[in-house]
Write an enzyme that holds these catalytic residues in place. Structure first.
Site, short mmCIF file in Angstrom:
data_model
loop_
_atom_site.label_atom_id
_atom_site.label_comp_id
_atom_site.label_asym_id
_atom_site.label_seq_id
_atom_site.Cartn_x
_atom_site.Cartn_y
_atom_site.Cartn_z
CD GLU A 99 30.16 38.05 82.06
OE1 GLU A 99 29.63 37.01 81.45
OE2 GLU A 99 29.53 38.83 82.68
CG ASP A 100 30.27 37.50 77.68
OD1 ASP A 100 30.30 38.08 78.65
OD2 ASP A 100 29.40 37.50 76.79
CG ASP A 103 31.10 47.14 78.77
OD1 ASP A 103 32.29 47.86 78.38
OD2 ASP A 103 30.13 47.51 78.34
CG PHE A 152 29.91 46.16 69.98
CD1 PHE A 152 29.26 45.98 71.29
CD2 PHE A 152 29.59 44.72 69.06
CE1 PHE A 152 28.23 44.86 71.56
CE2 PHE A 152 28.48 44.06 69.23
CZ PHE A 152 27.90 44.04 70.35
NE ARG A 165 24.39 34.67 72.43
CZ ARG A 165 24.60 35.67 73.15
NH1 ARG A 165 25.75 35.89 73.80
NH2 ARG A 165 23.37 36.51 73.44
P1 IMP Z 1 29.11 45.00 82.30
O1 IMP Z 1 27.78 44.73 83.29
O2 IMP Z 1 28.76 46.41 81.60
O3 IMP Z 1 30.20 44.47 82.62
O4 IMP Z 1 28.37 44.12 80.68
C1 IMP Z 1 28.82 43.01 80.47
C2 IMP Z 1 27.95 42.37 79.52
O5 IMP Z 1 27.71 43.43 78.52
C3 IMP Z 1 28.58 41.29 78.90
O6 IMP Z 1 28.40 39.86 79.58
C4 IMP Z 1 28.10 41.25 77.52
O7 IMP Z 1 26.91 40.49 77.35
C5 IMP Z 1 27.96 42.53 77.15
N1 IMP Z 1 28.87 43.47 76.29
C6 IMP Z 1 29.68 44.19 76.89
N2 IMP Z 1 30.59 44.53 75.71
C7 IMP Z 1 30.52 43.59 74.81
C8 IMP Z 1 30.92 43.58 73.22
O8 IMP Z 1 31.95 44.31 72.98
N3 IMP Z 1 30.23 42.67 72.62
C9 IMP Z 1 29.29 42.08 72.99
N4 IMP Z 1 28.86 42.26 74.31
C10 IMP Z 1 29.24 42.95 75.10
MG MG Z 2 25.11 40.14 75.55
#
Ligand code: IMP
Ligand code: MG
Length: 180
Positions: A99-100, A103, A152, A165
């Site tokens: 995963e990238d 959050d 962010f 990206r």
């Molecule tokens: P989660 O389900 O809240 O953990 O969301 C994760 C997803 O939100 C990641 O795979 C990203 O696509 C997006 N995301 C969360 N924070 C950032 C950020 O700081 N920059 C860009 N994308 C983000």
């Molecule tokens: Mg995204």
């Protein structure tokens, strides 16, 4: 016009990422030796991290991709939509999710639950970034490159409106970009 001009601050340099990827790969090579893991790329944000990881691992492995959307801007929280599934059975396989960024953790919570229902041998998570202060879901992160504060960020896979990206580092956007 260069994308670099839109970056306010570089948080993690290309060199720091490269060094961390090598360190993670040494651990993954050891942990997955003899297991022929199925290394799963979560499209699209994980592409650069995923590519660097698999190139630096030396054990035999298989790759697959999956695409999900997390409804993070909608009203329904804690649901994911599967946009592209894995093309084959994962029963009995050791799955390593790449995963990238984590959050809220909701995306991975639901993805892991969905994969576990398919009876794999194991499901573990490897993330480039972890925004630990933002966590809502109860998930365990098995491998992590960097913790970051609640900013962010873009670059190295992470986007703002599908842009940035392809930056080779992780940074914050300059406020002028949001105001455009
Ligand atoms: P989660 O389900 O809240 O953990 O969301 C994760 C997803 O939100 C990641 O795979 C990203 O696509 C997006 N995301 C969360 N924070 C950032 C950020 O700081 N920059 C860009 N994308 C983000
Ligand atoms: Mg995204």
């Amino acid at each position: 016009m260069s994308m670099h001009d839109d970056i306010e601050r570089v948080l993690i340099t290309q060199e720091e990422i490269t060094a961390k990827v090598k360190e993670l790969c040494a651990t993954l090579d050891k942990d997955y030796d003899g297991k022929f893991p199925l290394v799963l790329c979560i499209l699209k944000g994980s592409i650069p991290f995923f590519a660097d990881l698999i190139k630096n691992m030396t054990i035999p492995l298989e790759i697959e991709t999956i695409a999900v959307s997390s409804y993070r801007n909608g009203t329904v929280s804690g649901e994911i939509k599967l946009k592209k599934d894995i093309d084959k059975s994962v029963e009995g396989r050791h799955i390593l999710i790449i995963e990238d960024i984590i959050d809220s953790g909701n995306t991975l919570y639901y993805l892991k639950k969905m994969l576990l229902a398919r009876k794999p041998a194991s499901v573990k998570i490897c993330t480039l970034l972890d925004k630990i202060e933002r966590r809502e879901a109860d998930i365990s992160v098995d491998y992590k490159a960097f913790d970051i504060p609640d900013y962010f960020v873009v670059g190295y896979g992470l986007d703002y409106a599908e842009k940035y990206r392809n930056l080779p580092y992780v940074g914050t956007l300059s406020p002028k970009v949001y105001l455009k």
